[in-house]
Design a protein around this motif. Structure first.
Motif, mmCIF file in Angstrom:
data_model
loop_
_atom_site.group_PDB
_atom_site.id
_atom_site.type_symbol
_atom_site.label_atom_id
_atom_site.label_comp_id
_atom_site.label_asym_id
_atom_site.label_seq_id
_atom_site.Cartn_x
_atom_site.Cartn_y
_atom_site.Cartn_z
ATOM 1 N N GLU A 1 2.507 10.219 -9.944
ATOM 2 C CA GLU A 1 1.651 10.543 -11.089
ATOM 3 C C GLU A 1 0.957 11.882 -10.895
ATOM 4 O O GLU A 1 0.822 12.667 -11.850
ATOM 5 N N ASN A 2 0.516 12.173 -9.682
ATOM 6 C CA ASN A 2 -0.110 13.474 -9.416
ATOM 7 C C ASN A 2 0.877 14.614 -9.627
ATOM 8 O O ASN A 2 0.513 15.686 -10.123
ATOM 9 N N MET A 3 2.123 14.384 -9.231
ATOM 10 C CA MET A 3 3.152 15.412 -9.427
ATOM 11 C C MET A 3 3.381 15.656 -10.920
ATOM 12 O O MET A 3 3.474 16.800 -11.373
ATOM 13 N N GLN A 4 3.461 14.578 -11.702
ATOM 14 C CA GLN A 4 3.674 14.737 -13.136
ATOM 15 C C GLN A 4 2.472 15.413 -13.797
ATOM 16 O O GLN A 4 2.630 16.210 -14.735
ATOM 17 N N ALA B 1 0.831 -1.206 0.000
ATOM 18 C CA ALA B 1 0.000 0.000 0.000
ATOM 19 C C ALA B 1 0.867 1.258 0.000
ATOM 20 O O ALA B 1 0.570 2.239 -0.694
ATOM 21 N N ALA B 2 1.955 1.252 0.769
ATOM 22 C CA ALA B 2 2.865 2.398 0.801
ATOM 23 C C ALA B 2 3.543 2.592 -0.551
ATOM 24 O O ALA B 2 3.760 3.725 -0.994
ATOM 25 N N GLN B 3 3.868 1.504 -1.231
ATOM 26 C CA GLN B 3 4.467 1.605 -2.555
ATOM 27 C C GLN B 3 3.474 2.185 -3.559
ATOM 28 O O GLN B 3 3.829 3.007 -4.409
ATOM 29 N N ALA B 4 2.213 1.751 -3.462
ATOM 30 C CA ALA B 4 1.180 2.290 -4.353
ATOM 31 C C ALA B 4 0.938 3.772 -4.080
ATOM 32 O O ALA B 4 0.721 4.559 -5.011
ATOM 33 N N ALA B 5 0.990 4.170 -2.813
ATOM 34 C CA ALA B 5 0.808 5.586 -2.467
ATOM 35 C C ALA B 5 1.921 6.432 -3.067
ATOM 36 O O ALA B 5 1.685 7.568 -3.509
ATOM 37 N N LEU B 6 3.133 5.903 -3.103
ATOM 38 C CA LEU B 6 4.248 6.627 -3.715
ATOM 39 C C LEU B 6 4.033 6.774 -5.218
ATOM 40 O O LEU B 6 4.278 7.846 -5.792
ATOM 41 N N GLN C 1 5.310 18.077 -5.367
ATOM 42 C CA GLN C 1 6.672 17.540 -5.237
ATOM 43 C C GLN C 1 6.958 17.184 -3.780
ATOM 44 O O GLN C 1 7.546 16.133 -3.489
ATOM 45 N N ALA C 2 6.553 18.066 -2.877
ATOM 46 C CA ALA C 2 6.754 17.799 -1.451
ATOM 47 C C ALA C 2 5.926 16.600 -1.009
ATOM 48 O O ALA C 2 6.375 15.786 -0.190
ATOM 49 N N SER C 3 4.710 16.470 -1.543
ATOM 50 C CA SER C 3 3.879 15.309 -1.216
ATOM 51 C C SER C 3 4.536 14.025 -1.701
ATOM 52 O O SER C 3 4.492 12.992 -1.012
ATOM 53 N N HIS C 4 5.139 14.074 -2.870
ATOM 54 C CA HIS C 4 5.856 12.903 -3.387
ATOM 55 C C HIS C 4 7.035 12.549 -2.482
ATOM 56 O O HIS C 4 7.275 11.379 -2.166
ATOM 57 N N GLU C 5 7.758 13.573 -2.025
ATOM 58 C CA GLU C 5 8.884 13.330 -1.116
ATOM 59 C C GLU C 5 8.393 12.739 0.202
ATOM 60 O O GLU C 5 9.025 11.835 0.765
ATOM 61 N N TYR C 6 7.263 13.222 0.682
ATOM 62 C CA TYR C 6 6.679 12.675 1.908
ATOM 63 C C TYR C 6 6.390 11.188 1.753
ATOM 64 O O TYR C 6 6.712 10.379 2.631
ATOM 65 N N GLN C 7 5.783 10.796 0.635
ATOM 66 C CA GLN C 7 5.476 9.386 0.414
ATOM 67 C C GLN C 7 6.741 8.550 0.275
ATOM 68 O O GLN C 7 6.755 7.373 0.684
ATOM 69 N N GLN C 8 7.794 9.129 -0.269
ATOM 70 C CA GLN C 8 9.069 8.405 -0.346
ATOM 71 C C GLN C 8 9.564 8.032 1.047
ATOM 72 O O GLN C 8 9.968 6.886 1.288
ATOM 73 N N PHE C 9 9.530 8.991 1.948
ATOM 74 C CA PHE C 9 10.046 8.721 3.288
ATOM 75 C C PHE C 9 9.055 7.924 4.127
ATOM 76 O O PHE C 9 9.465 7.209 5.053
ATOM 77 N N GLU C 10 7.775 8.026 3.817
ATOM 78 C CA GLU C 10 6.812 7.141 4.462
ATOM 79 C C GLU C 10 7.084 5.687 4.070
ATOM 80 O O GLU C 10 6.956 4.778 4.896
ATOM 81 N N LEU C 11 7.463 5.473 2.820
ATOM 82 C CA LEU C 11 7.803 4.125 2.380
ATOM 83 C C LEU C 11 9.058 3.629 3.089
ATOM 84 O O LEU C 11 9.124 2.474 3.533
ATOM 85 N N GLU C 12 10.073 4.502 3.210
ATOM 86 C CA GLU C 12 11.285 4.112 3.939
ATOM 87 C C GLU C 12 10.952 3.782 5.390
ATOM 88 O O GLU C 12 11.490 2.823 5.961
ATOM 89 N N ALA C 13 10.071 4.575 5.993
ATOM 90 C CA ALA C 13 9.659 4.291 7.373
ATOM 91 C C ALA C 13 8.923 2.966 7.462
ATOM 92 O O ALA C 13 9.066 2.230 8.450
#
Length: 490
Positions: free
Chosen positions: A87-90, A77-82, A152-164
């Motif tokens: 896609e939203n950023m693009q 689910a975290a990977q899908a959120a990323l 872009q910031a939302s995308h970065e947030y999801q990146q670190f949520e995935l790492e977490a």
């Protein structure tokens, strides 16, 4: 661009996690062969490994983590959120460039005409139109650019949520395996204690029958056995619940879990431990980086709301051809074009945009406060782990000393019993004391192992020292033949 320009908060200048001096060496036992009994060294220069769980030197642990990375649904689910955030950023980037569309249409229509020779007083004709339309919203005040920055910031947030998520999942799996090993040894030891207590009860009942002791002595032993037996079901319950939870971590139903049990003796306590400086921790912890991304997003949304209060500028244009037949479309004299510009400004909206801007400013203040809270909690986590490493090591040392003393006492009681110098009940009491000491030592061993897991988790898990993703590393490992892969389960 209107609105605040975001920059990541500066790293704190702190050099220590707590007011007490750091104890760089923690030791529990002189018996280095005892699981979790070795000394540990804290080293500021030692990097945090991206595969830190391998430091426990257990192939079973490595396989469990890999299986969890392959099949855990929360991780998926975290990977899908990323991917969604990407896609939203693009998509938002498209608002920064002109929009071009093409059209081709045909019409058949009737128009009334008093001078027409048509029997119905009008004429019927066809029109064909081909055009290219261009529209562009001039981002004079940066509203669209701020919106793109927010995504872009939302995308970065999801990146670190995935790492977490990776870090939390690996920690949970390893802690579950350690706890399972501890529970199994505690259950086995408790059963041994009950068996010894029952043997002693048999002796006391015989002595009571011969009149050597009173009924009260027998009932006291019965109560002692019942108390020990009452401690067994909670351990068994904890083990069962833990196994069910471990199955979920691995993306399985509890009935699908099949794995060989791990013992504490199979786990190696890492002797060299990394320790990041507080100034480095803010760049390493995924939760801190995620919180900073949320603060960045909130800052950009202030700019979006501010730009919405200001005039909006737009340009549209169309270029094409029009004719009564398709063959005439691109012939000379059929060219049509138009160019238009627009300015719009809200005159009265009941204060909606003004209050929306104030709300975004308040959200930015909230994100800043939340960031400070996350940073302080991270420092607290590391300080707590450092204290736990020290005090749990002292606890294990005391438990080992107690067990060694109980072992010597049991040996002496056994020799005296064989020589006829003491009773069998005295020997059983010595053995029970030894087993109780062993029970407490097992708990202390598990605490030291989980403290080490907590340290790696508190330091961020070493994701910055990794090439590729944990998912790719997990896919490269073989799947046990007895367990289906994540792909086959899907």
């Amino acid at each position: 661009m209107v609105g605040p320009d975001f920059s990541r908060p500066q790293a704190p200048t702190l050099q220590h996690y707590s007011a007490d001096p750091l104890q760089r060496t923690v030791a529990a036992s002189d018996q280095t062969e005892l699981a979790a009994g070795a000394a540990q060294q804290l080293d500021h220069g030692l990097p945090v490994s991206a595969r830190w769980w391998q430091s426990f030197d257990s192939a079973t642990l490595n396989q469990l983590v890999a299986e969890a990375f392959r099949a855990n649904p929360d991780l998926a689910a975290a990977q899908a959120a990323l991917r969604e955030a990407s896609e939203n950023m693009q998509a938002a980037h498209g608002a920064l460039i002109p929009s071009i569309s093409g059209g081709l249409d045909s019409k058949r229509q009737h128009s009334s005409s008093s001078g027409s020779s048509s029997s119905n007083g009008g004429r019927v004709y066809n029109t064909f139109n081909a055009s290219v339309d261009v529209s562009y919203e001039l981002d004079v005040f940066g509203g669209n650019r701020r919106a793109y920055e927010a995504l872009q910031a939302s995308h970065e947030y999801q990146q670190f949520e995935l790492e977490a998520s990776y870090l939390s999942l690996a920690s949970n799996v390893i802690n579950a395996a350690i706890s399972e090993a501890s529970y199994r040894e505690q259950i086995a030891t408790t059963k041994d204690i009950i068996q010894l207590q029952q043997q002693l009860l048999d002796i006391l009942q015989t002595q009571f029958e011969f009149g050597s002791i009173s009924q009260a002595d027998v009932e006291s032993q019965v109560a002692s056995i019942a108390a020990t037996q009452a401690s067994l079901p909670p351990l068994q319950k904890s083990l069962a619940l833990l196994r069910n939870q471990l199955a979920v971590y691995l993306g399985k139903a509890p009935s699908e879990l099949s794995m060989d049990p791990i013992t504490l003796d199979q786990l190696t306590l890492p002797q060299q431990l990394p320790l990041s400086l507080p100034s480095d921790l803010v760049a390493q912890r995924p939760d801190i980086r995620a919180s900073a991304a949320l603060m960045h997003q909130a800052a950009a949304e202030v700019g979006v709301a501010t730009a919405n209060q200001l005039p909006q500028f737009g340009i549209t244009g169309s270029y094409g051809s029009e004719g009564n037949t398709f063959a005439e479309l691109f012939s000379p004299g059929t060219l049509v074009w138009n160019l238009a510009s627009s300015i719009t400004q809200s005159i009265f909206d009941g204060g909606i945009k003004r209050h929306q801007t104030r709300a975004s400013e308040a959200a930015y203040d909230q994100a800043q406060a939340s960031y400070r809270s996350v940073v302080l909690s991270a420092f607290q986590d590391v300080a707590n782990v450092l204290d736990a490493l020290n005090y749990d090591a002292q606890t294990l040392r005391a438990r080992v000393i107690a067990e060694e003393a109980a072992t010597r006492s049991e040996k002496i009681a056994d020799e005296q019993y064989k020589a006829g110098g003491t009773s069998y009940s005295t020997l059983l009491d010595a053995q029970k004391t030894l087993l109780n000491a062993r029970l407490l030592r097992v708990q202390a061993q598990a605490a030291r192992l989980t403290d080490t897991v907590a340290l790696y988790q508190a330091l961020g898990g070493g994701w910055w020292n990794r090439s590729g993703t944990p998912q790719a590393a997990a896919a490269a490992l073989p799947v046990p033949a007895s367990e289906p892969s994540a792909t086959s389960q899907q």
